[in-house]
Design a protein around this motif. Sequence first.
Motif, PDB file in Angstrom:
ATOM      1  N   LYS A  50      99.049  66.467 -30.988  1.00  0.00           N
ATOM      2  CA  LYS A  50      97.846  67.321 -30.889  1.00  0.00           C
ATOM      3  C   LYS A  50      97.036  67.186 -29.669  1.00  0.00           C
ATOM      4  O   LYS A  50      96.254  67.819 -29.419  1.00  0.00           O
ATOM      5  CB  LYS A  50      96.963  67.020 -32.108  1.00  0.00           C
ATOM      6  CG  LYS A  50      97.776  67.329 -33.420  1.00  0.00           C
ATOM      7  CD  LYS A  50      96.438  67.169 -34.574  1.00  0.00           C
ATOM      8  CE  LYS A  50      97.284  67.675 -35.901  1.00  0.00           C
ATOM      9  NZ  LYS A  50      96.245  67.424 -36.816  1.00  0.00           N
ATOM     10  N   HIS A  51      97.152  65.980 -28.921  1.00  0.00           N
ATOM     11  CA  HIS A  51      96.162  65.423 -28.027  1.00  0.00           C
ATOM     12  C   HIS A  51      96.977  65.467 -26.326  1.00  0.00           C
ATOM     13  O   HIS A  51      97.976  65.266 -26.191  1.00  0.00           O
ATOM     14  CB  HIS A  51      96.069  64.063 -28.032  1.00  0.00           C
ATOM     15  CG  HIS A  51      94.999  63.854 -29.278  1.00  0.00           C
ATOM     16  ND1 HIS A  51      93.753  64.157 -29.383  1.00  0.00           N
ATOM     17  CD2 HIS A  51      95.351  63.145 -30.399  1.00  0.00           C
ATOM     18  CE1 HIS A  51      93.395  63.764 -30.570  1.00  0.00           C
ATOM     19  NE2 HIS A  51      94.214  63.283 -31.208  1.00  0.00           N
ATOM     20  N   VAL A  52      95.995  66.202 -25.609  1.00  0.00           N
ATOM     21  CA  VAL A  52      96.375  66.245 -24.146  1.00  0.00           C
ATOM     22  C   VAL A  52      95.770  64.730 -23.583  1.00  0.00           C
ATOM     23  O   VAL A  52      94.968  64.563 -23.789  1.00  0.00           O
ATOM     24  CB  VAL A  52      95.816  67.534 -23.477  1.00  0.00           C
ATOM     25  CG1 VAL A  52      96.139  67.386 -21.861  1.00  0.00           C
ATOM     26  CG2 VAL A  52      96.384  68.551 -24.165  1.00  0.00           C
ATOM     27  N   PRO A  53      96.770  64.225 -22.758  1.00  0.00           N
ATOM     28  CA  PRO A  53      96.353  62.863 -22.279  1.00  0.00           C
ATOM     29  C   PRO A  53      95.041  63.249 -21.265  1.00  0.00           C
ATOM     30  O   PRO A  53      95.143  64.275 -20.748  1.00  0.00           O
ATOM     31  CB  PRO A  53      97.399  62.183 -21.468  1.00  0.00           C
ATOM     32  CG  PRO A  53      98.542  62.991 -21.491  1.00  0.00           C
ATOM     33  CD  PRO A  53      97.968  64.539 -22.489  1.00  0.00           C
ATOM     34  N   LEU A  54      94.172  62.215 -21.288  1.00  0.00           N
ATOM     35  CA  LEU A  54      92.914  62.278 -20.256  1.00  0.00           C
ATOM     36  C   LEU A  54      92.949  61.296 -19.318  1.00  0.00           C
ATOM     37  O   LEU A  54      92.368  61.488 -18.202  1.00  0.00           O
ATOM     38  CB  LEU A  54      91.817  62.067 -20.885  1.00  0.00           C
ATOM     39  CG  LEU A  54      91.364  62.946 -22.264  1.00  0.00           C
ATOM     40  CD1 LEU A  54      90.281  62.494 -23.198  1.00  0.00           C
ATOM     41  CD2 LEU A  54      91.281  64.409 -21.645  1.00  0.00           C
ATOM     42  N   THR A  55      94.008  60.384 -19.079  1.00  0.00           N
ATOM     43  CA  THR A  55      94.198  59.299 -18.193  1.00  0.00           C
ATOM     44  C   THR A  55      95.784  58.812 -18.009  1.00  0.00           C
ATOM     45  O   THR A  55      96.390  59.163 -18.864  1.00  0.00           O
ATOM     46  CB  THR A  55      93.156  57.895 -18.715  1.00  0.00           C
ATOM     47  OG1 THR A  55      93.703  57.581 -19.845  1.00  0.00           O
ATOM     48  CG2 THR A  55      91.973  58.172 -18.868  1.00  0.00           C
ATOM     49  N   PRO A  56      96.014  58.260 -17.027  1.00  0.00           N
ATOM     50  CA  PRO A  56      97.449  57.758 -16.905  1.00  0.00           C
ATOM     51  C   PRO A  56      97.903  56.961 -18.151  1.00  0.00           C
ATOM     52  O   PRO A  56      98.912  56.811 -18.596  1.00  0.00           O
ATOM     53  CB  PRO A  56      97.268  57.117 -15.532  1.00  0.00           C
ATOM     54  CG  PRO A  56      96.262  57.532 -14.815  1.00  0.00           C
ATOM     55  CD  PRO A  56      95.301  58.124 -15.749  1.00  0.00           C
ATOM     56  N   GLU A  57      96.887  55.903 -18.698  1.00  0.00           N
ATOM     57  CA  GLU A  57      97.128  55.141 -19.510  1.00  0.00           C
ATOM     58  C   GLU A  57      97.536  56.181 -21.003  1.00  0.00           C
ATOM     59  O   GLU A  57      98.428  55.608 -21.861  1.00  0.00           O
ATOM     60  CB  GLU A  57      96.046  54.257 -20.163  1.00  0.00           C
ATOM     61  CG  GLU A  57      95.433  53.327 -18.951  1.00  0.00           C
ATOM     62  CD  GLU A  57      94.960  53.779 -17.857  1.00  0.00           C
ATOM     63  OE1 GLU A  57      94.378  55.111 -17.898  1.00  0.00           O
ATOM     64  OE2 GLU A  57      94.841  53.037 -16.931  1.00  0.00           O
ATOM     65  N   SER A  58      96.933  57.242 -21.319  1.00  0.00           N
ATOM     66  CA  SER A  58      97.266  57.956 -22.549  1.00  0.00           C
ATOM     67  C   SER A  58      98.431  58.690 -22.264  1.00  0.00           C
ATOM     68  O   SER A  58      99.143  59.019 -23.174  1.00  0.00           O
ATOM     69  CB  SER A  58      96.077  58.734 -22.838  1.00  0.00           C
ATOM     70  OG  SER A  58      95.558  59.826 -21.930  1.00  0.00           O
ATOM     71  N   ALA A  59      98.802  59.211 -21.121  1.00  0.00           N
ATOM     72  CA  ALA A  59      99.870  59.816 -20.547  1.00  0.00           C
ATOM     73  C   ALA A  59     101.185  58.911 -20.860  1.00  0.00           C
ATOM     74  O   ALA A  59     102.089  59.260 -21.295  1.00  0.00           O
ATOM     75  CB  ALA A  59      99.779  60.441 -19.298  1.00  0.00           C
ATOM     76  N   ALA A  60     100.882  57.582 -20.453  1.00  0.00           N
ATOM     77  CA  ALA A  60     101.765  56.715 -20.815  1.00  0.00           C
ATOM     78  C   ALA A  60     102.304  56.289 -22.209  1.00  0.00           C
ATOM     79  O   ALA A  60     103.548  56.286 -22.517  1.00  0.00           O
ATOM     80  CB  ALA A  60     101.624  55.296 -20.128  1.00  0.00           C
ATOM     81  N   VAL A  61     101.493  56.624 -23.012  1.00  0.00           N
ATOM     82  CA  VAL A  61     101.518  56.501 -24.162  1.00  0.00           C
ATOM     83  C   VAL A  61     102.514  57.556 -25.113  1.00  0.00           C
ATOM     84  O   VAL A  61     103.392  57.115 -25.727  1.00  0.00           O
ATOM     85  CB  VAL A  61     100.382  56.518 -25.349  1.00  0.00           C
ATOM     86  CG1 VAL A  61     100.479  56.700 -26.831  1.00  0.00           C
ATOM     87  CG2 VAL A  61      99.452  55.319 -25.085  1.00  0.00           C
ATOM     88  N   LEU A  62     102.314  58.707 -24.429  1.00  0.00           N
ATOM     89  CA  LEU A  62     103.291  60.110 -24.905  1.00  0.00           C
ATOM     90  C   LEU A  62     104.751  59.781 -24.264  1.00  0.00           C
ATOM     91  O   LEU A  62     105.618  59.710 -24.751  1.00  0.00           O
ATOM     92  CB  LEU A  62     102.859  61.290 -24.313  1.00  0.00           C
ATOM     93  CG  LEU A  62     101.483  61.663 -25.040  1.00  0.00           C
ATOM     94  CD1 LEU A  62     100.820  62.996 -24.387  1.00  0.00           C
ATOM     95  CD2 LEU A  62     101.549  61.659 -26.489  1.00  0.00           C
ATOM     96  N   VAL A  63     104.562  59.400 -22.995  1.00  0.00           N
ATOM     97  CA  VAL A  63     105.962  58.917 -22.616  1.00  0.00           C
ATOM     98  C   VAL A  63     106.818  57.819 -23.061  1.00  0.00           C
ATOM     99  O   VAL A  63     108.112  57.742 -23.282  1.00  0.00           O
ATOM    100  CB  VAL A  63     105.967  58.484 -20.792  1.00  0.00           C
ATOM    101  CG1 VAL A  63     107.234  57.967 -20.424  1.00  0.00           C
ATOM    102  CG2 VAL A  63     105.438  59.681 -20.103  1.00  0.00           C
ATOM    103  N   GLN A  64     105.884  56.591 -23.616  1.00  0.00           N
ATOM    104  CA  GLN A  64     106.688  55.745 -24.569  1.00  0.00           C
ATOM    105  C   GLN A  64     107.137  56.380 -25.806  1.00  0.00           C
ATOM    106  O   GLN A  64     108.011  55.941 -26.456  1.00  0.00           O
ATOM    107  CB  GLN A  64     105.501  54.402 -24.664  1.00  0.00           C
ATOM    108  CG  GLN A  64     105.348  53.829 -23.434  1.00  0.00           C
ATOM    109  CD  GLN A  64     104.302  52.838 -23.487  1.00  0.00           C
ATOM    110  OE1 GLN A  64     103.441  52.633 -24.331  1.00  0.00           O
ATOM    111  NE2 GLN A  64     103.870  51.849 -22.608  1.00  0.00           N
TER     112      GLN A  64
END
Length: 97
Positions: A50-64
Amino acid sequence: MEKPREPLLDLWDEWNRLDAEIEARREDPSETEMIGWGKRREEIVKQMAKHVPLTPESAAVLVQLLTYWAKCHSWPFDDQPERILTNLGTWIEGGQE
């Protein structure tokens, strides 16, 4: 003033806690425990999608998460991977800080 943590980072922490719980019981889990773990994991993923990442760290969560699915060869049957990729694309196209 400190920024509040992003939901994706909190959800990833929950995912990791669940993995640790599973690892601690991997020798002899009950069927009930395995079903419960599966349901918890599904709920975490639903929330993550449900979430669009806000930072590189949260984008990395989705990639992981996408990497986890690829390694396990167990993609969800619903639209969660597509939603996650869409959310990553939204972030890349302009949602970055």
